[in-house]
Design a protein around this motif. Structure first.
Motif, PDB file in Angstrom:
ATOM      1  N   ILE A 170      -5.698  67.294  43.982  1.00 24.54           N
ATOM      2  CA  ILE A 170      -4.486  66.671  43.486  1.00 24.54           C
ATOM      3  C   ILE A 170      -4.237  67.259  42.108  1.00 24.54           C
ATOM      4  CG2 ILE A 170      -3.422  64.526  42.772  1.00 24.54           C
ATOM      5  CD1 ILE A 170      -5.332  63.239  44.923  1.00 24.54           C
ATOM      6  N   VAL A 171      -3.127  67.981  42.010  1.00 28.27           N
ATOM      7  CA  VAL A 171      -2.823  68.695  40.785  1.00 28.27           C
ATOM      8  C   VAL A 171      -1.606  68.069  40.145  1.00 28.27           C
ATOM      9  CG1 VAL A 171      -2.088  70.922  39.862  1.00 28.27           C
ATOM     10  CG2 VAL A 171      -3.776  70.837  41.675  1.00 28.27           C
ATOM     11  N   GLY A 193      -0.460  61.654  34.621  1.00 25.83           N
ATOM     12  CA  GLY A 193       0.401  61.483  35.791  1.00 25.83           C
ATOM     13  C   GLY A 193      -0.133  60.505  36.816  1.00 25.83           C
ATOM     14  N   GLY A 194      -1.251  59.850  36.523  1.00 27.27           N
ATOM     15  CA  GLY A 194      -1.796  58.863  37.457  1.00 27.27           C
ATOM     16  C   GLY A 194      -2.854  59.420  38.390  1.00 27.27           C
ATOM     17  N   LYS A 195      -3.330  60.646  38.095  1.00 25.17           N
ATOM     18  CA  LYS A 195      -4.330  61.260  38.980  1.00 25.17           C
ATOM     19  C   LYS A 195      -5.622  60.449  39.014  1.00 25.17           C
ATOM     20  CE  LYS A 195      -4.601  65.403  37.022  1.00 25.17           C
ATOM     21  NZ  LYS A 195      -3.730  65.385  35.848  1.00 25.17           N
ATOM     22  N   LEU A 253       1.282  66.327  42.140  1.00 24.59           N
ATOM     23  CA  LEU A 253       1.651  64.968  41.750  1.00 24.59           C
ATOM     24  C   LEU A 253       2.541  65.022  40.515  1.00 24.59           C
ATOM     25  CD1 LEU A 253       0.656  62.073  42.747  1.00 24.59           C
ATOM     26  CD2 LEU A 253      -0.761  62.068  40.718  1.00 24.59           C
ATOM     27  N   GLU A 254       3.743  64.527  40.656  1.00 24.40           N
ATOM     28  CA  GLU A 254       4.641  64.489  39.498  1.00 24.40           C
ATOM     29  C   GLU A 254       4.508  63.138  38.812  1.00 24.40           C
ATOM     30  OE1 GLU A 254       8.692  66.635  39.612  1.00 24.40           O
ATOM     31  OE2 GLU A 254       9.203  64.523  39.422  1.00 24.40           O
ATOM     32  N   ALA A 255       4.693  63.134  37.482  1.00 23.81           N
ATOM     33  CA  ALA A 255       4.423  61.901  36.729  1.00 23.81           C
ATOM     34  C   ALA A 255       5.623  60.958  36.696  1.00 23.81           C
ATOM     35  CB  ALA A 255       4.013  62.264  35.307  1.00 23.81           C
ATOM     36  N   VAL A 301       5.088  65.550  45.244  1.00 18.28           N
ATOM     37  CA  VAL A 301       6.341  66.268  45.419  1.00 18.28           C
ATOM     38  C   VAL A 301       6.191  67.468  46.340  1.00 18.28           C
ATOM     39  CG1 VAL A 301       7.635  65.567  43.398  1.00 18.28           C
ATOM     40  CG2 VAL A 301       5.900  67.342  43.184  1.00 18.28           C
ATOM     41  N   LYS A 302       4.987  68.038  46.426  1.00 15.54           N
ATOM     42  CA  LYS A 302       4.852  69.204  47.290  1.00 15.54           C
ATOM     43  C   LYS A 302       3.407  69.383  47.730  1.00 15.54           C
ATOM     44  CE  LYS A 302       6.742  73.750  47.965  1.00 15.54           C
ATOM     45  NZ  LYS A 302       7.661  74.774  47.520  1.00 15.54           N
TER      46      LYS A 302
END
Lengths: 248, 261
Positions: free
Chosen positions: A34-35, A40-42, A198-200, A206-207
């Motif tokens: 998970i990048v 960002g909540g990772k 992972l977008e914040a 997102v992809k």
């Protein structure tokens, strides 16, 4: 079949939404990264998957028989020496002390620690050594699923590569599954079968990128080429806000 | 646990050997004392030699031993109660945020109240005797231990707790391997200071509120202007405290805090 499934996962801290509608499946023997940018909540996502946080909305189903966690900071017990720190996971599983110690010594040597380090307390270890101990502690229990929360971020490139090689070996030999969190795209490309971006604000996927070449066959060239490719990706550029940083 | 005890005993001769510096400084202190004697004379400050002679005579007297035992008894009972209550309540308060918030002002009151005031109150409440002394000892050493235990419980590392959870530590292991060493590193020094406090307060309380024990003997020595006896009694107090602190507690402390910076 062992797997980890996250379904419609949402999470809030107070009124702030941290994660929004996270869906993914991690299969046995797979490395899933998970990048995303920092904050960002990772880590929250990882803690939810590892049952270190209670799920509020949605579900996480973990059918792996065993798991262990390597944290970003080493989190060693300061009052225990190197071997006792490594063996602690085995002891918690009910192993006999002398067997656990023996196994811990073996893995410690494999991870580049030396005999004379075994009796040292964490205060006498360098950052890199602490991280080796933390890795050894997570892997000595022979987990079926390994959670990695940016464990390489404080390490030099040599040690980083060495530990990654160990992981790749274990994925190949023992069919280890890994849920890996990182903000380093190259690291993710070297290790992963699948990368989730992972977008914040709030964290949402997102992809997805897939890599089929077996990890042990990925050389530096592959990693560089793929990294260059991925950095051209529109979604990556937006997520990491790469365009706003260019010199004007 | 057993290993640690063996290690403490094994390291003990080395520890004693490292004590030459301390002995030298004590001898220097005694030398200054002797100078004081030569300047001010025997009545004000008897010489160390005379004091030690009186001391050795006193130690041959069964009556004196009885007084010492009385004092030790009172101090141990008082300290024992503080130790158990202070550690237990301190930990309890530390584990709950509300309890630790509520207990802070109470601790401030307990610490701020002069022991002499407690003695007066205790004399009114309990009369002249064991209870008054024990009560004063408890009241003055309890807050020290309480605060130590509270701090220990409040500063537990959440990250380590999470690590323990990630490895599914059984609760016994969580306590023994994660919580206890941390808490102990706070509670143990608090016990040591609590003990020192108990030992000082017991004599003061005895001096004012009882007719036996070292404190009462000190009062008698004062009324008879018997300075050598007074100093000999003080030497007993200090000697025993030094023995407990340097011979018993310090080696333990070194062993259990080996991991600290």
């Amino acid at each position: 079949m062992e797997k980890l499934v996250s379904k419609n996962l949402n999470h809030h801290f107070g009124f702030t939404q941290i994660l929004k509608n996270i869906n993914f499946t991690l299969e046995k023997g797979q490395v899933l990264s998970i990048v995303g940018p920092s904050g960002g909540g990772k880590t929250t996502l990882m803690h939810l998957c590892a049952d270190l946080l209670d799920v509020q909305e949605g579900s996480v189903i973990n059918s792996f028989v065993s798991s262990s966690f390597a944290f970003q900071d080493a989190r060693l017990l300061p009052w225990k020496n190197v071997i006792d720190n490594i063996s602690i996971g085995l002891i918690a599983k009910g192993w006999k002390k002398n067997l656990a110690d023996q196994k811990s010594r073996e893995i410690a040597l494999k991870f580049g620690l030396e005999d004379e380090d075994f009796d040292k307390f964490p205060k006498d270890l360098s950052g890199g050594m602490k991280q080796r101990v933390s890795f050894a502690r997570a892997l000595v229990v022979n987990p079926s699923l390994l959670f990695l929360d940016e464990p390489f971020s404080a390490l030099d490139i040599g040690l980083k590569k060495e530990l990654q090689t160990h992981l790749i070996e274990m994925v190949k030999d023992k069919n280890l599954s890994i849920l890996f969190i990182t903000h380093d795209i190259m690291e993710a490309i070297r290790l992963s079968d699948k990368i989730l971006l992972l977008e914040a604000d709030p964290g949402h996927i997102v992809k997805e990128f897939d890599y089929d070449l077996p990890q042990e066959k990925r050389d530096d060239k592959f990693v560089y080429v793929e990294t260059a490719k991925i950095l051209q990706d529109e979604v990556i550029i937006n997520t990491f806000e790469l365009n706003s940083l260019e010199l004007k | 646990m057993l290993n640690s005890i063996i290690k403490i005993i094994k390291d003990f001769p080395g520890y004693l050997w490292s004590g030459w510096g301390a002995i030298a400084s004590i001898l220097l202190f005694i030398a200054c004392w002797d100078i004081g004697n030569q300047v001010y004379g025997n009545l004000v400050l008897p010489s160390p030699l005379e004091t030690f002679k009186t001391l050795s005579l006193m130690l041959q007297d069964d009556m004196v031993w009885e007084e010492i035992n009385t004092t030790i008894y009172r101090a141990s009972v008082g300290f024992g109660i503080s130790l158990v209550l202070g550690s237990a309540l301190g930990l309890l308060a530390g584990f709950f945020a509300t309890a630790s918030m509520m207990s802070r002002p109470i601790v401030t009151i307990l610490v701020g109240m002069p022991p002499i005031a407690w003695i007066v109150l205790a004399m009114i409440w309990f009369g002249m005797g064991d209870e008054t002394v024990v009560f004063t000892v408890v009241v003055s050493s309890f807050p020290i231990i309480f605060v130590g235990a509270l701090q220990g419980a409040r500063t537990l590392d959440g990250d380590l707790k999470q690590m323990a959870d990630s490895f599914n530590f059984p609760w016994t292991m969580k306590f023994v391997d994660v919580y206890f060493p941390h808490i102990f590193s706070y509670v143990f020094p608090a016990w040591v200071s609590g003990l020192g406090m108990a030992w000082k307060i017991v004599v003061m309380a005895e001096l004012l509120a009882t007719s036996d024990g070292i404190g009462a003997s000190l009062a008698v020595a004062r009324s008879q202007l018997d300075t050598p006896t007074a100093l000999a009694l003080v030497t007993i107090m200090i000697g025993s405290l030094m023995f407990i602190e340097y011979i018993i507690l310090e080696p333990i402390k070194r062993e259990v805090e080996l991991w600290r910076n």
